[in-house]
Design an enzyme around this catalytic site. Structure first.
Site, PDB file in Angstrom:
ATOM      1  N   SER A   1     -13.391 -24.704  -5.007  1.00 61.29           N
ATOM      2  CA  SER A   1     -12.360 -25.538  -5.593  1.00 61.29           C
ATOM      3  C   SER A   1     -11.796 -25.264  -6.708  1.00 61.29           C
ATOM      4  CB  SER A   1     -13.057 -27.015  -5.652  1.00 61.29           C
ATOM      5  OG  SER A   1     -13.779 -27.273  -4.562  1.00 61.29           O
TER       6      SER A   1
ATOM      7  N   ARG B   1      -6.786 -31.049  11.626  1.00 57.05           N
ATOM      8  CA  ARG B   1      -7.196 -31.873  10.616  1.00 57.05           C
ATOM      9  C   ARG B   1      -6.278 -32.868   9.907  1.00 57.05           C
ATOM     10  NH1 ARG B   1     -10.423 -27.977   6.491  1.00 57.05           N
ATOM     11  NH2 ARG B   1     -11.124 -29.861   5.652  1.00 57.05           N
TER      12      ARG B   1
ATOM     13  N   GLN C   1      -8.933 -34.108  -2.398  1.00 54.93           N
ATOM     14  CA  GLN C   1      -7.825 -33.633  -1.907  1.00 54.93           C
ATOM     15  C   GLN C   1      -6.635 -34.517  -1.890  1.00 54.93           C
ATOM     16  OE1 GLN C   1      -8.730 -31.494   1.775  1.00 54.93           O
ATOM     17  NE2 GLN C   1     -10.009 -29.996   0.895  1.00 54.93           N
TER      18      GLN C   1
ATOM     19  N   ASP D   1     -20.010 -31.478   1.255  1.00 55.96           N
ATOM     20  CA  ASP D   1     -20.079 -29.786   1.962  1.00 55.96           C
ATOM     21  C   ASP D   1     -21.427 -29.421   2.116  1.00 55.96           C
ATOM     22  OD1 ASP D   1     -17.281 -30.347   2.064  1.00 55.96           O
ATOM     23  OD2 ASP D   1     -17.248 -29.051   0.265  1.00 55.96           O
TER      24      ASP D   1
ATOM     25  N   ARG E   1     -19.604 -23.320   6.696  1.00 54.43           N
ATOM     26  CA  ARG E   1     -20.790 -24.077   6.352  1.00 54.43           C
ATOM     27  C   ARG E   1     -21.609 -24.204   7.456  1.00 54.43           C
ATOM     28  NH1 ARG E   1     -19.857 -24.040   1.573  1.00 54.43           N
ATOM     29  NH2 ARG E   1     -17.493 -24.705   0.618  1.00 54.43           N
TER      30      ARG E   1
HETATM   31  O1  SPQ Z   1     -10.689 -26.832   1.633  1.00 56.37           O
HETATM   32  P1  SPQ Z   1     -11.365 -27.368   2.986  1.00 56.37           P
HETATM   33  O2  SPQ Z   1     -11.224 -26.462   4.123  1.00 56.37           O
HETATM   34  O3  SPQ Z   1     -11.249 -28.866   3.033  1.00 56.37           O
HETATM   35  O4  SPQ Z   1     -12.988 -26.970   2.464  1.00 56.37           O
HETATM   36  C1  SPQ Z   1     -14.062 -28.159   2.370  1.00 56.37           C
HETATM   37  C2  SPQ Z   1     -15.239 -27.019   2.677  1.00 56.37           C
HETATM   38  O5  SPQ Z   1     -16.323 -27.319   3.268  1.00 56.37           O
HETATM   39  O6  SPQ Z   1     -15.382 -26.003   2.124  1.00 56.37           O
HETATM   40  C3  SPQ Z   1     -14.249 -29.222   3.460  1.00 56.37           C
HETATM   41  F1  SPQ Z   1     -14.075 -28.718   4.587  1.00 56.37           F
HETATM   42  O7  SPQ Z   1     -14.316 -28.430   1.297  1.00 56.37           O
HETATM   43  C4  SPQ Z   1     -13.534 -29.365   0.599  1.00 56.37           C
HETATM   44  C5  SPQ Z   1     -14.464 -30.680   0.303  1.00 56.37           C
HETATM   45  O8  SPQ Z   1     -15.047 -31.183   1.486  1.00 56.37           O
HETATM   46  C6  SPQ Z   1     -12.780 -29.003  -0.898  1.00 56.37           C
HETATM   47  C7  SPQ Z   1     -12.316 -30.067  -1.792  1.00 56.37           C
HETATM   48  C8  SPQ Z   1     -11.408 -29.731  -2.710  1.00 56.37           C
HETATM   49  O9  SPQ Z   1     -11.753 -28.469  -3.203  1.00 56.37           O
HETATM   50  O10 SPQ Z   1     -10.737 -30.682  -3.335  1.00 56.37           O
HETATM   51  C9  SPQ Z   1     -12.650 -31.533  -1.370  1.00 56.37           C
HETATM   52  C10 SPQ Z   1     -13.523 -31.754  -0.394  1.00 56.37           C
HETATM   53  O11 SPQ Z   1     -12.747 -32.471   0.720  1.00 56.37           O
HETATM   54  P2  SPQ Z   1     -12.189 -33.877   0.546  1.00 56.37           P
HETATM   55  O12 SPQ Z   1     -11.452 -34.028   1.888  1.00 56.37           O
HETATM   56  O13 SPQ Z   1     -13.310 -34.869   0.309  1.00 56.37           O
HETATM   57  O14 SPQ Z   1     -11.188 -34.203  -0.660  1.00 56.37           O
END
Ligand code: SPQ
Length: 427
Positions: free
Chosen positions: A20, A119, A166, A312, A385
């Site tokens: 992140s 997604r 996100q 995660d 994961r």
């Molecule tokens: O980037 P991506 O594909 O969404 O990756 C994941 C992961 O498991 O590595 C989720 F599948 O992490 C996200 C996390 O779940 C990374 C993230 C961020 O860097 O802001 C936030 C989380 O997602 P969300 O949807 O809860 O904001």
């Protein structure tokens, strides 16, 4: 890939940089004036997708393995890419870049791999459209590919229905380009790396409980960033150290930001023997070394505000629960269904194949642990994961485990199998 049982795991491991934080360093460094130097950057496929998107928009980024230099051109320095932007497998790239692209003076088509194209993107399209953004799902299904036509934006207050970093970050990044204040309130606090890092880059951003607000500034300024080790990657060794008998693992330089440390709180509540050592703060992010020793775990209930801090890690927490005595109930985690795979379905399916007593629910799962696991043929469903969580489950299973598409760990942890092997071979 063939995975086998291990008698014990011992030694030291330094996990790669936080995914992140690495993404955000590239994005914000590109929008800042001057050269941002990033060390311990994660060279995973997801972060390389972010680099490639910003290079396509005219930003020079030197990638010298562990260190990267981003020659930022300021908030209005991006240019229209030739062709489409490809976010690969990365939800973070797709959703955060969408916020930035909404406020540019050019149009872009943004897409990704088959998983990204399934997604949900409505969760960002809705608030961005409220700000005046011109963003459409090309196939009309609320998913990528997205057509984003840059336009002028107006600040809003957004009450997000989901605790999602996100969604929050996408709106706040659009807020860099909007007239007036932009703020987001979420039901529970999600990871706050955007808030911490944008503040360090000189943005006028504040946080108050579960609300973050941004007021546009004329410029962001380049920084030096040392990325802490990713607690989501450390989680596999935390779990392995706890459930494989006679183990002792020192995990060095792990980010323990309180919006990410749910795995530690849950492991301790399950009876895990973990010592948090050498706590320090680097660039606003807390880090520590973690000493993990084999433990007798017991089941617990995991629900509510802790969920976003470990979202995660739930696949590997489920593996810990399978090794624990008693029942573990995971609730309030419906978000798992819209990650790289449906993580409720795949985790429960794979655990069942290994002989675990587990029931999927609408927003989580119920796992009754303590039965010995057996090897099985498992599918990662191309979800990094899932592959890593079940490599850990295989360490305590009788017989051999076969993992399909095991190499998908490259998304977030390219050296995962060799780091795991090092701990096994030192035993
Ligand atoms: O980037 P991506 O594909 O969404 O990756 C994941 C992961 O498991 O590595 C989720 F599948 O992490 C996200 C996390 O779940 C990374 C993230 C961020 O860097 O802001 C936030 C989380 O997602 P969300 O949807 O809860 O904001």
């Amino acid at each position: 890939m063939l995975l086998k049982r291990a008698d014990k795991l011992c030694g030291e491991v330094t996990v790669p940089g936080d995914k992140s934080i690495s993404h955000r360093a590239v994005m914000f460094g590109s929008l800042a004036l001057g050269t941002t130097r990033v060390t311990h950057f994660l060279q995973g496929a997801d972060c390389l997708s972010t680099i490639s998107c910003f290079r396509k928009m005219g930003i020079e980024i030197e990638n010298n393995s562990d260190e990267i230099l981003i020659h930022g051109k300021g908030l209005h320095g991006l240019c229209a890419p030739e062709g489409i932007l490809d976010a690969g497998n990365s939800g973070t790239t797709t959703r955060l870049i969408s916020g930035i692209l909404s406020g540019q003076n050019f149009d872009v088509t943004l897409t990704g791999d088959a998983s990204i194209c399934k997604r949900p993107m409505k969760r960002i399209m809705t608030p961005l459209s409220m700000m005046g953004a011109d963003i459409t799902s090309i196939n009309g299904n609320g998913c990528a590919p997205l057509l984003i036509k840059g336009t002028s934006l107006t600040g809003i207050h957004y009450d997000s229905p989901v605790a999602s970093a996100q969604v929050k970050s996408s709106v706040l990044l659009a807020g860099l380009y909007a007239d007036g204040i932009t703020s987001v309130t979420e039901p529970f606090l999600s990871r706050n790396h955007t808030e911490l890092m944008l503040h360090a880059f000189g943005a006028n951003i504040t946080s108050d409980g579960t609300t973050a607000s941004i007021v546009p500034e004329p410029a962001l300024h380049a920084l030096e960033i040392n990325v802490p080790g990713d607690i989501s990657s450390a989680a596999y060794f935390i779990a392995a150290g706890l459930i494989v008998p006679n183990s002792e693992i020192l995990i060095k330089n792990v980010g323990i930001n309180p919006t990410r440390d749910g795995i530690l709180r849950v492991a301790l509540a399950m009876g895990g023997n973990i010592t948090v050592m050498n706590k320090r703060t680097d660039g606003g992010e807390e880090t520590a070394d973690l000493l993990v020793k084999s433990s007798s775990l017991h089941g617990i209930t995991i629900e509510g505000g802790i969920i976003p801090t470990l979202i995660d890690e739930i696949p590997v927490i489920a593996v810990m629960a399978a090794a624990a005595d008693g029942t573990t109930t995971i609730k309030d985690a419906a978000e798992l269904k819209v990650k790289e795979s449906d993580r409720i379905a795949i985790v429960t399916d794979n655990l069942m194949k290994m002989g675990c007593d587990v029931t999927p629910t609408d927003d989580g799962m119920i796992i009754t642990g303590g039965k010995s696991l057996h090897g099985a043929t498992l599918d990662s469903c191309l979800d990094h994961r899932i592959a890593m969580s079940f490599a850990i489950a295989a360490l305590i299973a009788d017989g051999e485990t076969h993992m399909k598409d095991a190499e998908c760990v490259d998304i977030s942890y390219p050296t995962f199998y060799s780091d795991l092997e090092n701990l096994i071979s030192k035993s």
